[in-house]
Design an enzyme around this catalytic site. Structure first.
Site, PDB file in Angstrom:
ATOM      1  CG  MET A 168      43.088  48.089  44.246  1.00  0.00           C
ATOM      2  SD  MET A 168      44.453  48.088  45.416  1.00  0.00           S
ATOM      3  CE  MET A 168      45.111  46.436  45.099  1.00  0.00           C
ATOM      4  CE  LYS A 195      44.562  43.354  37.422  1.00  0.00           C
ATOM      5  NZ  LYS A 195      44.330  44.191  36.240  1.00  0.00           N
ATOM      6  CG  ASN A 217      37.915  48.274  38.049  1.00  0.00           C
ATOM      7  OD1 ASN A 217      37.469  49.156  38.776  1.00  0.00           O
ATOM      8  ND2 ASN A 217      39.156  48.269  37.607  1.00  0.00           N
ATOM      9  CD  GLU A 232      44.137  43.825  41.670  1.00  0.00           C
ATOM     10  OE1 GLU A 232      44.871  44.587  41.017  1.00  0.00           O
ATOM     11  OE2 GLU A 232      42.968  44.128  41.993  1.00  0.00           O
ATOM     12  CG  ASN A 277      46.493  41.061  29.698  1.00  0.00           C
ATOM     13  OD1 ASN A 277      47.463  40.320  29.889  1.00  0.00           O
ATOM     14  ND2 ASN A 277      46.343  42.195  30.347  1.00  0.00           N
ATOM     15  N   GLY A 302      41.378  42.921  19.528  1.00  0.00           N
ATOM     16  CA  GLY A 302      40.160  42.160  19.781  1.00  0.00           C
ATOM     17  C   GLY A 302      40.342  41.101  20.846  1.00  0.00           C
ATOM     18  CG  ASP A 328      42.364  56.328  31.125  1.00  0.00           C
ATOM     19  OD1 ASP A 328      43.064  55.299  31.076  1.00  0.00           O
ATOM     20  OD2 ASP A 328      42.168  56.955  32.175  1.00  0.00           O
ATOM     21  CB  SER A 355      42.746  52.929  33.244  1.00  0.00           C
ATOM     22  OG  SER A 355      43.915  53.679  33.087  1.00  0.00           O
ATOM     23  CG  ASP A 375      39.374  44.984  35.442  1.00  0.00           C
ATOM     24  OD1 ASP A 375      39.793  43.819  35.364  1.00  0.00           O
ATOM     25  OD2 ASP A 375      39.964  45.879  36.075  1.00  0.00           O
TER      26      ASP A 375
END
Length: 305
Positions: free
Chosen positions: A10, A39, A42, A139, A184, A225, A246, A248, A252
């Site tokens: 992306m 994703k 990354n 994705e 997650n 964790g 951050d 973000s 990944d």
């Protein structure tokens, strides 16, 4: 190759703003940045920065973003022979709006990522056969994910499936063919329909998936964790305490580092511990891939944490 990532890329279009405009309103924003994300990309970059030999199977659009995406992957050490162009299609883009409280609002346009098909896996088949591990996310079209899993099983290649973004209709039978299933806690909640607000609830939700045949379930829990569940065994890794700037792309970062360490040593708890620290290091900088440390920088981080 050590690792193949079959997945998305992306272009992150990041606007930093003090206030979001109302309908029909035009406001001036103080800052803007363009970053490389997705994703799949990354995870490929994180593994490559740690020293893994990584190839990527992905699609870029027929637009001005594509050359920069490919060049960025190459600069990060990722083999891009099988990153190909989808004619007449835009690249995947993610307009991101970040307010003065560091809260973000994101729109995803998959673009060329929707055009990654089983035929692209066939085109890369000989190179893929040499890999020890394949990493997948959601994705790209599910048919391509399922085809890649079958390809890996046929050629005895280990598979990590990161079910992100989570889809409730994911075929769990295919997930069970994978060596590692790595959601997650939010994705775990979507996949199971069970609450995950406490560690005990996370374990109960995880057990519901293990009962359906998953081999290894690794759940990333952000500041709490990560958790590995396999059969009756449960192993929890504590987070590395840092001041987050951050978050973000932290998940990944975890997966990319974990994949590198798994290929290198085969030691799952040790790989999780390294991956947890790597993700923590990544959240101390802004952005996604730009915040991922290389092996030398990461070692300096470990020396003081």
């Amino acid at each position: 190759m050590d690792i193949a990532v079959i997945g998305s890329n992306m272009v992150d279009l990041i606007t930093y703003t003090n206030q979001l405009p109302k309908a029909g309103e035009t406001l001036e924003a103080p800052d803007f940045a363009i970053g490389c994300g997705g994703k799949g990309a990354n995870q490929a970059v994180a593994a490559a920065k740690m020293g893994a030999s990584v190839m990527m199977v992905s699609k870029v659009g027929d637009d001005l973003f594509a050359p920069n995406t490919v060049a960025n992957l190459q600069q990060q050490g990722v083999d891009t022979r099988f990153v190909t162009t989808a004619p007449g299609t835009s690249s995947g883009v993610a307009p991101i709006f970040v307010d003065d409280q560091s809260q973000n609002r994101i729109l995803i346009i998959k673009g060329a990522n929707q055009q990654l098909k089983p035929a692209d896996i066939d085109a890369a088949a000989e190179a893929l056969k040499s890999c020890q591990l394949i990493i997948l996310q959601l994705e790209i079209p599910l048919e391509t994910v399922y085809y890649a899993i079958d390809f890996a099983r046929q050629h005895d290649i280990k598979v990590i499936l990161n079910p992100a973004p989570a889809v409730a209709d994911l075929n769990i039978e295919y997930a069970c063919k994978c060596d590692f299933f790595m959601p997650n806690e939010t994705e775990l909640e979507i996949l199971t329909g069970m609450p995950v607000t406490t560690d005990e609830e996370v374990k109960l939700a995880g057990q519901s998936l293990l009962k359906r045949g998953l081999k290894n379930l690794i759940i990333t829990l952000g500041g709490r964790g990560s958790l590995w569940m396999s059969g009756d065994n449960v192993h929890q890794v504590a987070p590395t305490a840092v001041k987050a700037v951050d978050t973000s792309g932290a998940g990944d970062a975890f997966i990319g580092c974990f994949a590198h360490e798994l290929v290198k040593s085969g030691d799952i708890p040790a790989a999780m511990a390294q991956a947890s620290a790597y993700a923590a290091c990544s959240v101390t900088g802004r952005g996604t891939q730009r915040s991922y440390p290389d092996a030398e920088t990461f070692q300096r981080f470990l020396n003081v944490h």
